[in-house]
Design a protein around this motif. Structure first.
Motif, short mmCIF file in Angstrom:
data_model
loop_
_atom_site.label_atom_id
_atom_site.label_comp_id
_atom_site.label_asym_id
_atom_site.label_seq_id
_atom_site.Cartn_x
_atom_site.Cartn_y
_atom_site.Cartn_z
N ARG A 206 0.82 -1.21 0.00
CA ARG A 206 0.00 0.00 0.00
C ARG A 206 0.85 1.26 0.00
O ARG A 206 0.33 2.35 -0.22
N GLY A 207 2.15 1.12 0.29
CA GLY A 207 3.01 2.27 0.47
C GLY A 207 3.76 2.67 -0.79
O GLY A 207 3.68 2.01 -1.83
N ARG A 208 4.53 3.75 -0.67
CA ARG A 208 5.28 4.27 -1.80
C ARG A 208 6.71 4.64 -1.41
O ARG A 208 7.45 5.22 -2.21
N ALA A 209 7.13 4.33 -0.17
CA ALA A 209 8.45 4.73 0.29
C ALA A 209 9.55 4.09 -0.54
O ALA A 209 9.57 2.88 -0.75
N ARG A 210 10.49 4.92 -1.01
CA ARG A 210 11.66 4.42 -1.72
C ARG A 210 12.74 4.01 -0.73
O ARG A 210 13.58 3.16 -1.04
N LEU A 211 12.75 4.64 0.43
CA LEU A 211 13.69 4.22 1.47
C LEU A 211 13.19 4.71 2.82
O LEU A 211 12.41 5.66 2.91
N ALA A 212 13.64 4.01 3.86
CA ALA A 212 13.33 4.38 5.23
C ALA A 212 14.63 4.42 6.01
O ALA A 212 15.48 3.52 5.88
N VAL A 213 14.79 5.46 6.82
CA VAL A 213 16.00 5.65 7.60
C VAL A 213 15.64 5.75 9.07
O VAL A 213 14.86 6.64 9.46
N ALA A 214 16.18 4.86 9.88
CA ALA A 214 15.97 4.91 11.33
C ALA A 214 17.20 5.53 11.97
O ALA A 214 18.29 4.94 11.95
N MET A 215 17.04 6.72 12.53
CA MET A 215 18.14 7.44 13.16
C MET A 215 18.34 6.90 14.58
O MET A 215 17.39 6.73 15.33
N ASP A 216 19.61 6.65 14.93
CA ASP A 216 19.91 5.95 16.18
C ASP A 216 20.97 6.66 17.01
O ASP A 216 21.80 6.02 17.66
N GLY A 217 20.97 7.99 16.98
CA GLY A 217 21.85 8.78 17.81
C GLY A 217 23.32 8.46 17.58
O GLY A 217 23.79 8.37 16.44
N ALA A 218 24.05 8.25 18.68
CA ALA A 218 25.48 7.98 18.59
C ALA A 218 25.77 6.65 17.91
O ALA A 218 26.92 6.38 17.51
N ASN A 219 24.75 5.81 17.73
CA ASN A 219 24.92 4.53 17.04
C ASN A 219 24.71 4.66 15.54
O ASN A 219 24.65 3.65 14.83
N GLY A 220 24.58 5.87 15.04
CA GLY A 220 24.44 6.07 13.60
C GLY A 220 23.02 5.93 13.12
O GLY A 220 22.08 6.44 13.74
N CYS A 221 22.81 5.24 12.01
CA CYS A 221 21.46 5.05 11.47
C CYS A 221 21.38 3.73 10.72
O CYS A 221 22.39 3.11 10.40
N HIS A 222 20.14 3.32 10.45
CA HIS A 222 19.85 2.08 9.75
C HIS A 222 18.96 2.42 8.56
O HIS A 222 17.98 3.16 8.71
N LEU A 223 19.27 1.87 7.40
CA LEU A 223 18.56 2.26 6.17
C LEU A 223 18.14 1.03 5.38
O LEU A 223 18.91 0.09 5.22
N LEU A 224 16.91 1.09 4.88
CA LEU A 224 16.42 0.06 3.97
C LEU A 224 15.83 0.74 2.75
O LEU A 224 14.99 1.63 2.86
N ALA A 225 16.29 0.32 1.56
CA ALA A 225 15.81 0.88 0.30
C ALA A 225 14.89 -0.11 -0.40
O ALA A 225 15.03 -1.33 -0.25
N ARG A 226 13.95 0.42 -1.14
CA ARG A 226 13.05 -0.43 -1.92
C ARG A 226 13.87 -1.30 -2.88
O ARG A 226 14.81 -0.83 -3.51
N GLY A 227 13.49 -2.57 -2.98
CA GLY A 227 14.21 -3.49 -3.83
C GLY A 227 15.35 -4.20 -3.14
O GLY A 227 16.00 -5.07 -3.74
N GLU A 228 15.61 -3.84 -1.88
CA GLU A 228 16.68 -4.50 -1.11
C GLU A 228 16.06 -5.26 0.05
O GLU A 228 15.02 -4.89 0.58
N ASP A 229 16.74 -6.32 0.47
CA ASP A 229 16.26 -7.13 1.59
C ASP A 229 17.01 -6.84 2.89
O ASP A 229 16.49 -7.09 3.97
N ASP A 230 18.24 -6.37 2.77
CA ASP A 230 19.08 -6.18 3.95
C ASP A 230 19.08 -4.73 4.41
O ASP A 230 19.25 -3.80 3.61
#
Length: 313
Positions: A206-230
């Motif tokens: 139902r969504g349209r996001a090309r990517l999602a980024v979870a910001m994690d402070g001093a631990n950096g961030c985590h990113l998932l892009a459309r078409g990727e599994d990891d």
């Protein structure tokens, strides 16, 4: 579609923060305690993204409700001084406020008053002409803009949002997550559900996001892009100065990321720009009191690339 004359239109998220500096984010014993001077700052998430984007040279416009009160007047005065293109609509409910506790390590906890009723909406005849002139729209999750998405999609105007401390379930946040092209959020409330939630944003049919980024402070961030599994992890940039206040770091990350993204850079470069911007914000006291400019961003990116180059000690 009308050619864009605004690079970024930010909708919603203006307010005033009252910052209380404390030793720890815990209520001490007794019924009162002394603290350093308490200050008010023009703030909130849309404010941070709009002023951050403008400081980096993007043509930026900002739209939101304001009350006829001292806080609303302080906001308008600050934007006039900045030269920010700001359009306000009167709210009889007043200007949103928050009280933020900030501890000795710069961590914060925010009490947001959420005074706007759940059904309050910005008028379509105000925002539609602004959307038609925008190259990108950033949607704060305050609710006043949630009816805008059908027109954004119809006009082909890409959008972004910051879900902040979404728990992965709240339907209010999910509306923004599924309707935006770029989705930012905090990793803080997700714990071991982080990858599940990122996949839910990017891979929901139902969504349209090309990517999602979870910001994690001093631990950096985590990113998932459309078409990727990891889900990819990126380390945080070094602040380059002492951390005194993390208020506004997420908004600074978003503005740095958007600047790189709207200039056609790749995901890794966008993350690095966001990380440098977010780290810079942690070195100034208060909310949104200092914004990284383009020269400082470029210098910070170059320093991080040099620091992390292969063979660097």
């Amino acid at each position: 579609m009308t050619p864009s004359i605004t690079d970024v239109l930010v909708v919603g998220g203006a307010g005033v923060d009252t910052i209380v500096r404390v030793e720890d984010l815990e209520v001490p014993s007794g019924d009162s305690t002394g603290v350093p001077p308490i200050h008010d700052y023009v703030a909130h998430t849309g404010n941070g993204v709009a002023r951050g984007c403008r400081a980096l040279g993007l043509r930026t416009a900002f739209l939101d409700f304001l009350g006829d009160d001292p806080q609303g007047r302080a906001i308008e005065e600050a934007y006039a001084l900045d030269g920010l293109d700001f359009t306000s609509v009167h709210s009889p409910h007043g200007t949103p406020r928050a009280v933020n506790l900030v501890d000795a390590r710069g961590r914060r906890f925010s009490f947001y008053d959420g005074r706007h009723p759940a059904d309050l909406r910005l008028p379509r005849d105000v925002w539609l002409p602004m959307v038609e002139r925008a190259g990108h729209v950033h949607m704060s999750i305050t609710g006043v803009n949630r009816d805008m998405y059908p027109d954004l999609h119809r006009l082909g105007v890409p959008s972004s949002t910051d879900l902040h401390d979404w728990d992965g379930d709240n339907p209010h946040h999910r509306h923004y997550a599924l309707n935006s092209d770029l989705v930012f959020l905090s990793a803080g409330a997700l714990e071991d559900r982080l990858e599940e939630v990122l996949h839910g944003i990017v891979h929901d049919e139902r969504g349209r996001a090309r990517l999602a980024v979870a910001m994690d402070g001093a631990n950096g961030c985590h990113l998932l892009a459309r078409g990727e599994d990891d889900v990819r992890h990126f380390p945080a940039a070094r602040p380059g100065r002492p951390v005194v206040d993390t208020n506004g770091a997420g908004d600074a990350f978003v503005s740095g990321f958007l600047h790189a993204h709207l200039n056609g850079l790749g995901v890794e470069e966008c993350v690095l720009a966001g990380s440098v911007s977010g780290a810079f914000a942690c070195g100034s006291a208060g909310t949104h009191t200092e914004f990284i400019d383009l020269d400082s961003l470029r210098a910070g990116v170059a320093a991080e690339l040099a620091r992390t180059a292969p063979g660097t000690a």
